[in-house]
Scaffold this motif. Structure first.
Motif: not given
Length: 101
Positions: A20, A56, A59, A61
């Motif tokens: 991402t 996110w 997660q 980034i």
């Protein structure tokens, strides 16, 4: 979380990974050149886009701008908002393109 170098990002992309990536530059800058797969969310609009990014939160980034300053601010802001794995692209888009990537 440690920042990421342009070479590391390129290597991961070459291996088929699709991290991402958020481009915090202005839309006109994003239109002039971009990293494949990067979403354009200008730094000034980040607070109003938090709900969109909530999935996110835990997660990885990767944030980037032109040279690394705005994305460092974005990383700090997102971290303050509870995001646990935000990495700044060292040297920003300039370093990414200068590396011939």
């Amino acid at each position: 979380m440690a920042d990421i170098t342009p070479a590391e990002l390129h290597q991961r992309q070459k291996a088929g990974e699709t991290p991402t990536i958020i481009d915090v530059r202005e839309p006109w800058e994003h239109e002039e050149g971009r990293i494949v797969g990067a979403q354009n969310i200008p730094l000034g609009t980040l607070p109003e886009k938090l709900d969109d990014l909530d999935a996110w939160k835990n997660q990885e980034i990767i944030v980037h701008c032109k040279g690394g300053g705005r994305s460092a601010s974005a990383k700090a802001y997102l971290t303050q908002q509870g995001f646990t794995n935000v990495r700044n692209l060292e040297g920003g888009f300039q370093a990414y393109t200068a590396a011939g990537i």
